[in-house]
Structures are given as C-alpha cells and as structure tokens.
Design an enzyme around this catalytic site. Structure first.
Site, PDB file in Angstrom:
ATOM      1  N   SER A  11      63.230 -28.206 -35.273  1.00  0.00           N
ATOM      2  CA  SER A  11      63.454 -27.290 -36.386  1.00  0.00           C
ATOM      3  C   SER A  11      64.925 -26.886 -36.505  1.00  0.00           C
ATOM      4  O   SER A  11      65.773 -27.709 -36.799  1.00  0.00           O
ATOM      5  CB  SER A  11      62.535 -26.068 -36.224  1.00  0.00           C
TER       6      SER A  11
ATOM      7  N   ASP B 207      76.737 -35.231 -38.765  1.00  0.00           N
ATOM      8  CA  ASP B 207      77.248 -35.685 -40.062  1.00  0.00           C
ATOM      9  C   ASP B 207      78.686 -35.239 -40.306  1.00  0.00           C
ATOM     10  O   ASP B 207      79.477 -35.956 -40.920  1.00  0.00           O
ATOM     11  CB  ASP B 207      76.364 -35.158 -41.196  1.00  0.00           C
TER      12      ASP B 207
ATOM     13  N   LYS C 102      60.917 -31.965 -36.954  1.00  0.00           N
ATOM     14  CA  LYS C 102      60.285 -30.950 -37.811  1.00  0.00           C
ATOM     15  C   LYS C 102      61.356 -30.373 -38.726  1.00  0.00           C
ATOM     16  O   LYS C 102      62.049 -29.421 -38.380  1.00  0.00           O
ATOM     17  CB  LYS C 102      59.644 -29.821 -37.004  1.00  0.00           C
TER      18      LYS C 102
END
Length: 432
Positions: free
Chosen positions: A314, A325, A339
């Site tokens: 999560s 990224d 998740k």
C-alpha cells in the site's frame, strides 16, 4: 450545432435514467424496510438481519457515485435483500478491501490513525485470501509473544476468520488493556499450527527507528515500519536531518514488512527525497489521472538504497514507486505485496462509515500497483524460505524481551542478504 444538440439530449436522457434508477433503489429499500417492520418479519438471526437498511441505502448510492469501476447496482441490492447486512453486499464487489464500519468500529478506526490504541500490535492484510501478518510492532505483546511476518491468522479465540474482512478480524483482536486474546496461526510452508494467548496492552506506534550502521563508512539506516501514525512524516524528517548532520554518506531506507497506512504520510515523505514532485496519480472509473504532489522540499542530499520485500504494501509501495520513477533511490529486494487501491471512508448515518475502493494508485510514471504488477526492485534479491527459517531459528535462541527489531526482521548485516547487498551497493556508489 446539430451534434451539440444531440449530445445534450443524450446527456439529458442519461441523467433521467440515473434519477429513475436511484428512485427505483429508494422504492425497493423503502419497501424492504416496511416488510421488515411487519410483525414476524425478523430474520432467522434473532433480528440481526436488515438492521442496517438505512446504511445500506447510503452505501449503495456512494458505490454508484464513487466505486472505481462500474458495478451492477441491482446485484448489490439483490445481495443485501438475500443476506440482510451491508458487509455482505460490499463483499460482492470485485476487490476485497471494501468494508462497513458500525459506530464502535469507526470510532476505533479514527483513534488508530493517532498512533495509540489498545490491542496486541500487529499489522496484517489479505494475501492470496489469507490473513497474513505483515509485521508485529517492536516491543508490543505480539512481538514479545513471538509472532512473525508471514504467519497466517486462522482463528481468533477459537473462531475461524474465513470470510471475514481485515477490519472485522482487527476488531476481534483488539480489546481492553489487560484482557487476553488467543490467536491460532499457521507458520511455514507446511502450515504448522501454533497457539498464542496474548495479553492486550496500550500500543503506541513508533513508526521510525534509525541509527548509524557504521561510524567508519558513515552509512545511515532508517527503518520505516508503517504509515499508520500522523507523526510518521515528522519522525522521518528528524531522522534524515540527524543522520546527515552526523555526516552520513548514504542512507538505507528499509520499508520491508511495512503494511502501509496513511497515504498523505507517504506523499510527504516522498517529497523529502525528491522534492515538490508528483508522488502518485489516482485514477477512478472515468480513467482520468489526478496528480498528487508533495508539498515538502527535498532534504536528502546523499545516495539512498530503499529495501522492499513481499510484505511492503500500500503506502510503502507508493513511496517505493515514486522513489524509483523519480530517481530518489535505488530499490533493492523482492517484488512488493501489490496493493495499489485507494479506500475512501465516508461517514454515514448512525455514526457509522463505509470504506469503498474509489481509485487505483499509479506511480509517477503511470504504473498501476496490483498483485499482478507490484513494484519490482532495480536490484532483485529474494530471500528463500530456507534462509528465512535459519534466521528465525537463530533469533529464537534469544530471550524475547531482549530481541531487537533487527533480530526479528533479520536486519543483521552479517546474516541479512538484502541489507548486506544494500551496504555493498552504497559503498560502490560512494566509492568508499
């Protein structure tokens, strides 16, 4: 001009259909309520069925307006009429994270986000349909009892947890300080069953722990255990600044076994590593990507290795995806839990709330975080079950009261392959 008129008429027609369908729901539910109010109309469960009909109506409307993908309202309504409770209706939705919180549970849920509650101190979630312990919090009754990441909860006080939501299991485990709860767990690939009677206590979550791993190489280590406390970001801010003030040449950020929590904490912390950037996108059923920016300035000025594993879930996956990224860290370890769904909690009647999956999380590069597409490390290093067993056995020879988080979570540089690799990578980057 004719195209615009056609579109306007079409939109008007759809609006009328939506109104009619909502009216139909109201009529059915009102009719159901009248039938249930009639003498002898109570369900076979001693009147427990249909007691939340008002909440069911509100939940249906919220699902229609907010659920992250199209669903059949008639199917939800049919389930409620058959089962007679809101949670059963929510369980028919395509993902397993939707939940109904009656007043007592909603009150406890709000208290948990303050970082203090009464219970045993574990983070757990659904993995492959099983209630899997992600991590016990250091120093808590669960930690001292010997519960370990990867243990499967099968019974609470002798009652099976099959078919229950994580919130329902959580409420059964929590309770007043000084009372006892008995957990039956399965451990290991062979599914050995163990029973743990655990006395509840006041749990004060300390989400951040840090120190200098080595005064010679000046590698700092930060263990970020969860995002469940509203204090998490400030504790991270203090840890980063203290390590860098002490001359840290690199930082290892460990979010293994981090089961997530408050997304805004992940966004704030992400900004500390990459600045005021898009940390994630949220995407609903309309397909639109909405950016979520950090408002924090970048404070990290040394190389970072971020450790993840299959229990990083999560909010921790959001952080890892942003750092990957945006080049805020090198990610090392095993693919994450997967998740990346947003649960929004809506207060409704009778001081209750309904938690509905409203959006999907996307990384800054637009990658969805799912069980099929978890965050994959830049440097993949999976610790085998055999290696974990050996380390657990070694930790088990120590007294539970004196065990550190490193012992429990295998964070000894001499024995932990992932931490050892992270140290080696930082030394390579820094040339030390």
């Amino acid at each position: 001009m004719s195209d615009m008129m056609t579109q306007t008429k079409a939109n008007g027609g759809r609006a009328i259909l939506r109104v009619l369908s909502i009216v139909a729901i109201i009529l059915v539910l009102v009719g159901t309520a009248f039938v249930l109010a009639a003498p002898g109309a109570e369900g076979q469960e001693g009147g427990a069925k249909y007691k939340d009909v008002v909440e069911a109506f509100e939940a249906l409307l919220l699902i229609r307006q907010n659920y992250y993908k199209p669903v059949s309202t008639s199917a939800l309504l049919k389930t409620y009429i058959e089962k007679g409770n809101v949670q059963a209706m929510l369980d028919t939705l395509p993902d397993p994270y939707n939940t109904f919180l009656p007043a007592e549970r909603y009150s406890a849920f709000k208290q948990d986000t303050q970082g203090t509650f009464e219970g045993i101190g574990i983070l757990f979630g659904l993995r492959d349909g099983k209630m899997t312990i992600i991590t016990p919090i250091e120093g808590t009754p669960a930690y001292k009892a010997g519960l370990l990441p990867g243990d499967i909860i099968v019974l609470v006080d002798g009652v099976s947890v099959d078919g229950l939501t994580t919130d329902e299991v959580s409420m059964r485990i929590k309770g007043r300080k000084g009372t006892t709860v008995v957990l039956t767990i399965e451990r290991g690939s062979e599914g050995t069953r163990l029973v743990f009677p655990i006395v509840r206590d006041t749990i004060v979550d300390q989400p951040v722990r840090y120190y200098m791993l080595d005064d010679r190489t000046k590698i700092g280590y930060i263990e970020l255990r969860s995002f469940t406390s509203s204090r998490t970001a400030e504790q991270m801010d203090a840890a980063i600044k203290d390590l860098q003030n002490r001359g840290a040449t690199g930082i290892i950020l460990d979010i293994r076994y981090n089961g997530g929590g408050l997304v805004n904490m992940a966004v704030d912390i992400g900004g500390m590593f990459v600045g005021r950037e898009v940390i994630l996108y949220t995407q609903g059923r309309d397909g639109k990507k909405d950016p979520v920016y950090s408002t924090r300035n970048k404070i990290v000025n040394v190389p970072v290795i971020c450790l993840v594993n299959e229990y990083s879930a999560s909010a921790s996956e959001i952080l890892a995806g942003a750092l990957q990224d945006l080049k805020g860290a090198t990610i090392l370890g095993a693919p994450t839990f997967g998740k990346g769904l947003v649960q929004t909690y809506f207060p409704i009647s009778n001081n209750a709330a309904v938690g509905i999956t409203t959006q999907v999380y996307l990384t800054p590069a637009g990658r969805a975080i799912t069980h099929e597409t978890p965050i994959k490390p830049d440097i993949e290093l999976i610790v085998t079950e055999e290696e974990l067993k050996a380390l657990r056995d070694a930790a088990g020879t120590k007294k539970a009261g004196s065990m550190t988080a490193e012992d429990l979570m295998r964070l000894d540089p001499e024995t932990d392959p992932q931490l050892k690799a992270a140290i080696a990578k930082l030394l390579e980057i820094t040339g030390r």
